[in-house]
Design a protein around this motif. Structure first.
Motif, PDB file in Angstrom:
ATOM      1  N   THR A 625       0.843  -1.193   0.000  1.00 16.35           N
ATOM      2  CA  THR A 625       0.000   0.000   0.000  1.00 16.35           C
ATOM      3  C   THR A 625       0.880   1.246   0.000  1.00 16.35           C
ATOM      4  O   THR A 625       2.080   1.174   0.244  1.00 16.35           O
ATOM      5  CB  THR A 625      -0.907   0.041   1.247  1.00 16.35           C
ATOM      6  N   ILE A 626       0.277   2.391  -0.277  1.00 15.80           N
ATOM      7  CA  ILE A 626       0.974   3.668  -0.193  1.00 15.80           C
ATOM      8  C   ILE A 626       0.902   4.162   1.245  1.00 15.80           C
ATOM      9  O   ILE A 626      -0.186   4.213   1.842  1.00 15.80           O
ATOM     10  CB  ILE A 626       0.354   4.708  -1.149  1.00 15.80           C
ATOM     11  N   ASP A 627       2.059   4.512   1.813  1.00 13.50           N
ATOM     12  CA  ASP A 627       2.132   4.962   3.200  1.00 13.50           C
ATOM     13  C   ASP A 627       2.247   6.489   3.219  1.00 13.50           C
ATOM     14  O   ASP A 627       3.325   7.038   3.011  1.00 13.50           O
ATOM     15  CB  ASP A 627       3.332   4.321   3.899  1.00 13.50           C
ATOM     16  N   GLU A 628       1.141   7.162   3.468  1.00 14.87           N
ATOM     17  CA  GLU A 628       1.143   8.622   3.459  1.00 14.87           C
ATOM     18  C   GLU A 628       1.775   9.204   4.712  1.00 14.87           C
ATOM     19  O   GLU A 628       1.830  10.432   4.869  1.00 14.87           O
ATOM     20  CB  GLU A 628      -0.277   9.148   3.256  1.00 14.87           C
ATOM     21  N   ASP A 629       2.229   8.359   5.594  1.00 21.07           N
ATOM     22  CA  ASP A 629       3.004   8.825   6.747  1.00 21.07           C
ATOM     23  C   ASP A 629       4.508   8.790   6.476  1.00 21.07           C
ATOM     24  O   ASP A 629       5.299   9.136   7.355  1.00 21.07           O
ATOM     25  CB  ASP A 629       2.706   7.946   7.978  1.00 21.07           C
ATOM     26  N   TYR A 630       4.884   8.354   5.259  1.00 20.42           N
ATOM     27  CA  TYR A 630       6.314   8.221   4.967  1.00 20.42           C
ATOM     28  C   TYR A 630       6.574   8.799   3.580  1.00 20.42           C
ATOM     29  O   TYR A 630       6.416   8.129   2.566  1.00 20.42           O
ATOM     30  CB  TYR A 630       6.725   6.751   5.035  1.00 20.42           C
ATOM     31  N   GLN A 631       6.995  10.052   3.568  1.00 20.60           N
ATOM     32  CA  GLN A 631       7.189  10.774   2.313  1.00 20.60           C
ATOM     33  C   GLN A 631       8.597  10.540   1.766  1.00 20.60           C
ATOM     34  O   GLN A 631       9.557  10.417   2.525  1.00 20.60           O
ATOM     35  CB  GLN A 631       6.966  12.273   2.539  1.00 20.60           C
ATOM     36  N   GLN A 632       8.708  10.482   0.427  1.00 18.41           N
ATOM     37  CA  GLN A 632      10.023  10.338  -0.182  1.00 18.41           C
ATOM     38  C   GLN A 632      10.354  11.475  -1.152  1.00 18.41           C
ATOM     39  O   GLN A 632      11.486  11.633  -1.582  1.00 18.41           O
ATOM     40  CB  GLN A 632      10.150   9.008  -0.910  1.00 18.41           C
ATOM     41  N   PHE A 633       9.336  12.284  -1.505  1.00 18.22           N
ATOM     42  CA  PHE A 633       9.588  13.424  -2.384  1.00 18.22           C
ATOM     43  C   PHE A 633       8.571  14.509  -2.071  1.00 18.22           C
ATOM     44  O   PHE A 633       7.405  14.233  -1.807  1.00 18.22           O
ATOM     45  CB  PHE A 633       9.475  13.018  -3.849  1.00 18.22           C
ATOM     46  N   GLY A 634       9.049  15.759  -2.078  1.00 16.15           N
ATOM     47  CA  GLY A 634       8.158  16.877  -1.833  1.00 16.15           C
ATOM     48  C   GLY A 634       8.665  18.146  -2.485  1.00 16.15           C
ATOM     49  O   GLY A 634       9.848  18.264  -2.820  1.00 16.15           O
ATOM     50  N   VAL A 635       7.770  19.082  -2.695  1.00 14.82           N
ATOM     51  CA  VAL A 635       8.122  20.379  -3.274  1.00 14.82           C
ATOM     52  C   VAL A 635       7.610  21.469  -2.341  1.00 14.82           C
ATOM     53  O   VAL A 635       6.642  21.267  -1.600  1.00 14.82           O
ATOM     54  CB  VAL A 635       7.494  20.538  -4.688  1.00 14.82           C
ATOM     55  N   PRO A 636       8.275  22.634  -2.342  1.00 19.77           N
ATOM     56  CA  PRO A 636       9.467  22.952  -3.143  1.00 19.77           C
ATOM     57  C   PRO A 636      10.733  22.410  -2.495  1.00 19.77           C
ATOM     58  O   PRO A 636      10.710  21.960  -1.346  1.00 19.77           O
ATOM     59  CB  PRO A 636       9.455  24.486  -3.133  1.00 19.77           C
ATOM     60  N   PHE A 637      11.806  22.481  -3.249  1.00 20.60           N
ATOM     61  CA  PHE A 637      13.104  22.111  -2.711  1.00 20.60           C
ATOM     62  C   PHE A 637      14.160  22.973  -3.401  1.00 20.60           C
ATOM     63  O   PHE A 637      13.928  23.566  -4.448  1.00 20.60           O
ATOM     64  CB  PHE A 637      13.404  20.616  -2.937  1.00 20.60           C
ATOM     65  N   ILE A 638      15.338  23.019  -2.783  1.00 19.78           N
ATOM     66  CA  ILE A 638      16.453  23.735  -3.392  1.00 19.78           C
ATOM     67  C   ILE A 638      17.558  22.725  -3.687  1.00 19.78           C
ATOM     68  O   ILE A 638      17.699  21.727  -2.968  1.00 19.78           O
ATOM     69  CB  ILE A 638      16.992  24.864  -2.476  1.00 19.78           C
ATOM     70  N   PRO A 639      18.326  22.947  -4.743  1.00 16.48           N
ATOM     71  CA  PRO A 639      19.416  22.023  -5.062  1.00 16.48           C
ATOM     72  C   PRO A 639      20.453  21.973  -3.936  1.00 16.48           C
ATOM     73  O   PRO A 639      20.668  22.957  -3.227  1.00 16.48           O
ATOM     74  CB  PRO A 639      20.029  22.616  -6.342  1.00 16.48           C
TER      75      PRO A 639
END
Length: 649
Positions: A625-639
């Motif tokens: 299942t998708i675990d919405e308590d465990y994020q792996q990518f988000g925006v915004p971000f800076i290099p």
């Protein structure tokens, strides 16, 4: 060619004149067709160029695991200690399952806590986002025109499965016989004598270090609880409560623990007697932290510096990594020196202890002359004339001013850097170990292994930091198991249980006896064929920088039945790791409960922004299942500009 022929045929023929409107429409259509053609041609050329670059010169790779940490990171978490603000990374690739669950988090394996390598505080990191491994560029052309160099970071085809690429550090060259001894690598000559293999370039040595303690980042709770400072003004008088004979000196240096600096001036700086600063290794234990957080008095004890690696310092519900085991005597100290005034007979002295020896660098700030020497039981005393002189050279540390200084003892060689430039002592800075003994053992002096002393100079010392050299563990595959795909049993360089060795870290003599009495080649009577690596023509030896967690030449199986199971043939080399292409971005906003920014998930892309996790249902079956308590990518971000295009050492 067809279009060219048509144009040739029409040449000279009369055709009706076009109207202005027709001409305009024709020109517009022509520009549209030309633009489309140019776009298509550009895309095709770009694909062809990318294909040629990938095939013949360079290729991008993503690092999957942490076997090369802390040089390269696999899937990992960026961590900042809430107590001392030390920033570090922990490996997170072991959260994933295998086979049908590859790339999917196994719920019981999700990382729960991390332990700071600087202050040893253990804290919750479950909600911290995990990032993919480093993206790097590999130069595939390098080894087509030249030979690999020792210490190169190399991508190659795994001998047991040529469809799989591995990345390790190349440490052994064709025709050599090599052996790992006490964390270092040795080449065995035809006469049977062992020659240590040194990292000639300082950049390589620096890249392969691990932090021991950064004095600029003390743990606030420890300071408030009265936990002893590791750096302190010291006199070797053997007073009660001393560490390795060193106790507090109330006369010498003025310690300012707010600014994290130490000052020697006035009467304390005069005279012939040097005044010492000393580092005592006092990493808090789990029990110390429990007492501090409960408002109780801790019971700190000095211990040996071991091969602790912050990248491995994590735990899950089902796993606790065994992270430290062996004593490391190869150390480096860095500091800032601010010289306000120079008096008579001035000198600054830096000392690194390794077992029976004290390695020293003496600098005269009035002339800039630096001398390297050592003092041991075979020498007479503390007088400089009794030390064994190794080398001397002129330096840039001359006169009043601010200087950044690094002094290291690595691979049986002393090094000195002033303001980022290495002082050239030549081969004279290399030495034979104490007593020419094959095994060096710790002593009580290793509990306080670093010191700085001065006389005849008004000096402020700050930015104190201690690192250790890489320690290659002597772990060797049992030949009885090498024909199994999943290799099982292996030998340890010293067959002492972890808990027994760790219990002895506050007693160096006991630790040394345990280590020596159970040493692989001596006590276990294991034949040299197990722990020596003989390389044939065009064969290389590969080791990971994260020796505790690296599947490398030491432990590869041999289902293929190769003569040398541990060797990588030249034909299997893919290329040399060149530079970091695109490390993960740094998220902004949407902080976790622990204040860690993770950015916001993109609506409609939940499967990309959140981890997939395997959980067991009521029926006993596993579901993804998708675990919405465990994020792996988000925006915004800076290099992550600090690591982009940085060369790989």
């Amino acid at each position: 060619m067809a279009k060219a022929a048509a144009r040739t045929k029409s040449k000279g023929e009369k055709t009706p004149s076009a109207t202005p409107a027709q001409k305009k429409a024709k020109q517009k259509k022509s520009r549209s067709k030309d633009g489309t053609r140019d776009t298509i041609e550009s895309i095709v050329i770009a694909f062809i160029f990318a294909f040629l670059v990938r095939t013949f010169e360079a290729e991008a790779f993503v690092i999957p695991t942490g076997s090369m940490a802390e040089t390269l990171f696999g899937r990992h978490k960026d961590i900042e200690c809430p107590e001392c603000d030390f920033h570090f990374e922990i490996g997170a690739s072991e959260e994933f399952g295998r086979n049908q669950f590859e790339g999917v988090v196994i719920a019981p394996k999700r990382i729960q806590t991390a332990t700071c390598p600087n202050c040893r505080y253990e804290f919750d990191v479950k909600s911290n986002p995990a990032f993919r491994g480093d993206r790097i560029i590999v130069n595939k052309f390098t080894y087509e025109v030249g030979n690999p160099d020792r210490w190169d970071v190399v991508v190659f085809k795994y001998p047991e499965d040529p469809e799989t690429n591995y990345i390790k550090r190349l440490v052994g060259l064709p025709g050599e016989t090599l052996e790992i001894k006490q964390g270092d690598l040795y080449r065995i000559g035809e006469d049977g004598r062992a020659e240590i293999l040194r990292k000639q370039a300082y950049a390589k040595e620096q890249a392969m270090r691990f932090v021991v303690y950064d004095n600029n980042l003390p743990a606030s709770a420890l300071s408030e609880a009265g936990y002893p400072e590791r750096w302190f003004p010291a006199a070797k008088d053997g007073a009660p409560g001393n560490v390795a004979g060193w106790s507090l000196d109330a006369v010498g240096w003025d310690a300012d623990y707010e600014s994290r600096t130490f000052a020697l001036s006035g009467d304390a700086a005069t005279g012939d007697k040097p005044r010492w600063l000393r580092y005592r290794h006092l990493p808090p234990t789990e029990r110390d932290w429990e007492r501090v957080l409960a408002g109780e008095q801790p019971d700190p004890q000095a211990s040996l510096i071991l091969d602790f690696c912050g990248y491995n310092a994590w735990s899950s519900r089902i796993n606790q990594i065994d992270n430290q085991r062996y004593w490391v005597g190869d150390l480096a100290v860095s500091a800032s020196f601010d010289i306000a005034a120079i008096g008579e007979n001035p000198e600054v002295l830096i000392e690194l202890v390794e077992g029976e020896r004290r390695y020293r660098c003496r600098i005269d700030p009035s002339t800039g002359l630096a001398r390297l020497s050592f003092l041991d039981a075979l020498s007479a005393g503390d007088d400089p004339d009794d030390e064994m002189m190794l080398a001397e050279a002129d330096t840039w540390l001359k006169g009043e001013g601010a200087y950044d200084v690094v002094f290291s003892n690595t691979d049986d060689r002393l090094r000195l850097l002033i303001n980022g430039s290495e002082v050239k002592f030549g081969a004279a800075a290399e030495y034979q170990p104490y007593g020419a003994l094959e095994v060096q053992l710790p002593t009580g002096n290793d509990l306080a292994p670093v010191g700085i002393a001065a006389r005849g100079v008004d000096l402020t010392v700050g930015d104190l930091k201690i690192d250790r050299d890489i320690y290659y563990r002597g772990e060797y595959l049992n030949p009885l198991f090498e024909r199994f795909e999943q290799a099982g049993d292996f030998f340890l360089e010293s067959a002492v249980p972890d808990e027994v060795l760790n219990d002895a870290v506050t007693d160096p003599e006991r630790w040394g006896r345990l280590y020596l009495d159970n040493l692989l080649a001596l006590a276990q009577a294991v034949p040299p064929e197990v722990y020596r690596y003989e390389l044939g023509p065009d064969e290389f030896l590969m080791l990971g920088d994260n020796s505790q967690r690296s599947k490398d030449s030491r432990l590869w199986s041999n289902v293929r039945g190769a003569t040398h199971r541990y060797a990588v043939h030249r034909s299997a080399l893919v290329g040399k790791a060149f530079f970091f292409l695109w490390p993960h971005g740094l998220p902004i906003g949407n902080e976790t409960e622990d204040g860690v920014p993770q950015g916001w998930a993109i609506p409609g892309l939940e499967g990309f922004c959140y981890h997939k996790v395997v959980k067991r249902g009521p029926d006993g079956r596993d579901y993804v299942t998708i675990d919405e308590d465990y994020q792996q990518f988000g925006v915004p971000f800076i290099p992550n500009f600090a690591r982009i295009f940085r060369p790989i050492r």
